[in-house]
Design a protein around this motif. Structure first.
Motif, PDB file in Angstrom:
ATOM      1  N   ILE A  62      39.895   8.391   8.460  1.00  0.00           N
ATOM      2  CA  ILE A  62      39.780   7.012   8.971  1.00  0.00           C
ATOM      3  C   ILE A  62      41.150   6.493   9.396  1.00  0.00           C
ATOM      4  O   ILE A  62      42.155   6.730   8.724  1.00  0.00           O
ATOM      5  CB  ILE A  62      39.211   6.100   7.853  1.00  0.00           C
ATOM      6  N   THR A  64      42.805   2.909  11.914  1.00  0.00           N
ATOM      7  CA  THR A  64      42.613   1.452  11.968  1.00  0.00           C
ATOM      8  C   THR A  64      41.371   1.044  12.765  1.00  0.00           C
ATOM      9  O   THR A  64      40.999  -0.124  12.778  1.00  0.00           O
ATOM     10  CB  THR A  64      43.849   0.792  12.625  1.00  0.00           C
ATOM     11  N   LEU A  82      34.544   2.661   2.020  1.00  0.00           N
ATOM     12  CA  LEU A  82      34.944   2.086   3.313  1.00  0.00           C
ATOM     13  C   LEU A  82      35.457   0.660   3.116  1.00  0.00           C
ATOM     14  O   LEU A  82      36.467   0.266   3.693  1.00  0.00           O
ATOM     15  CB  LEU A  82      33.750   2.078   4.282  1.00  0.00           C
ATOM     16  N   ALA A  87      37.969  -1.019   6.065  1.00  0.00           N
ATOM     17  CA  ALA A  87      37.461  -0.609   7.383  1.00  0.00           C
ATOM     18  C   ALA A  87      36.405  -1.591   7.881  1.00  0.00           C
ATOM     19  O   ALA A  87      35.571  -2.053   7.106  1.00  0.00           O
ATOM     20  CB  ALA A  87      36.858   0.790   7.280  1.00  0.00           C
TER      21      ALA A  87
END
Ligand code: SF4
Length: 287
Positions: A62, A64, A82, A87
């Protein structure tokens, strides 16, 4: 030679919705990532990549950009992870999968042990498993019911299915559960979590398989619902090939065929189906 398409084939509501949500988010944000392949179809993945949706394999990848959850859904632990990483989430989980997840949670909340009929390696099943919070087992075949149930399995048992299983296989699974384990069960709750899109495609494939002398089933090799369509077709006794794209069709398959049927899984785009139909006609032996 005549080519006949199944009455129901190709993109289902859940896949169409997920693709549109991802394309919309990528258009708005410039680019997003998708946690795993959007659907089990390489052409759809390529098309999304060109629109700014990059597939990532793990949470570690992951960055940005917002993260899309695919139509197969995820377990609550992935959602928590997450969120803890801050996120932005684009949740394209199919509503029919969400319903199965909610049932898994509700059954365990109410003290049931849960049996999921499906492939434990499949992403959708792993997600549903996560919502069942521990007291859950997965079985891929009815034959696995011949082993004893685990000691921790409560006498109140809930059964649900991977959404893409066939009605016939799920019914046989439940029958066998009752036949073999009646002594263990004080209460049985069967939740029909099968997807209508899948069952109507299976019915259309079955019907068509009786009308033709060859079936070509189109869709990703990793697509569970496409593989099930090929199984349904073969179970009708007709010669059946599962292809991902038109280029895999071999002219020798068509020798002596008067009618060729085409079925396609829920993650197969129209363009791929059209290419297959066009190639079948192009390769048809001249009379
Ligand atoms: S096959 Fe059914 S459950 Fe799966 S994404 Fe499509 S509509 Fe949803």
């Amino acid at each position: 030679m005549q080519v006949i398409k199944a009455k129901e084939l190709g993109f289902c509501m859940g896949v169409r919705r997920a693709v549109e949500m991802m394309e919309g988010a990528a258009d708005k944000m410039g680019s997003i990532t998708s946690l795993g392949s959007t659907v089990h179809n390489p052409q759809v993945v390529d098309q999304l990549r060109s629109r700014g949706v990059e597939v990532i394999a793990t949470l570690e990848a992951i960055d940005t950009r917002p993260v899309a959850i695919t139509a197969h859904g995820v377990g609550p632990q992935v959602l928590r992870e997450l969120e803890s990483r801050g996120a932005a989430i684009v949740d394209t989980t199919c509503p029919i999968v969400t319903r199965a997840q909610q049932w898994a949670k509700k059954l365990t909340d109410e003290g049931f042990g849960v049996i999921i009929f499906g492939d434990p390696e499949h992403k959708e099943v792993r997600g549903i498993l996560g919502w069942a919070q521990g007291k859950v087992i997965t079985m891929k075949t009815a034959a696995e019911l011949d082993a004893p149930l685990p000691d921790w399995m409560p006498s109140r048992v809930g059964v649900l299915s991977q959404t893409t299983e066939t009605e016939g296989h799920f019914a046989l699974f439940v029958q066998r559960l009752l036949t073999v384990h009646m002594d263990h069960i004080s209460e049985l709750r069967v939740i029909n979590t099968l997807c209508n899109a899948t069952t109507s495609q299976q019915a259309a494939t079955e019907e068509l398989a009786h009308e033709v002398d060859l079936m070509v089933v189109v869709g990703g090799r990793e697509s569970a619902n496409t593989r099930h369509l090929a199984d349904v077709s073969r179970e009708q006794g007709v010669e059946t090939y599962h292809v991902e794209s038109a280029t895999e069709i071999d002219a020798s398959w068509l020798t002596g065929r008067a009618k060729v049927g085409v079925a396609a899984g829920a993650s197969t785009p129209d363009t791929v189906i059209d290419d297959v139909v066009a190639r079948l006609y192009a390769l048809a032996p001249s009379t």
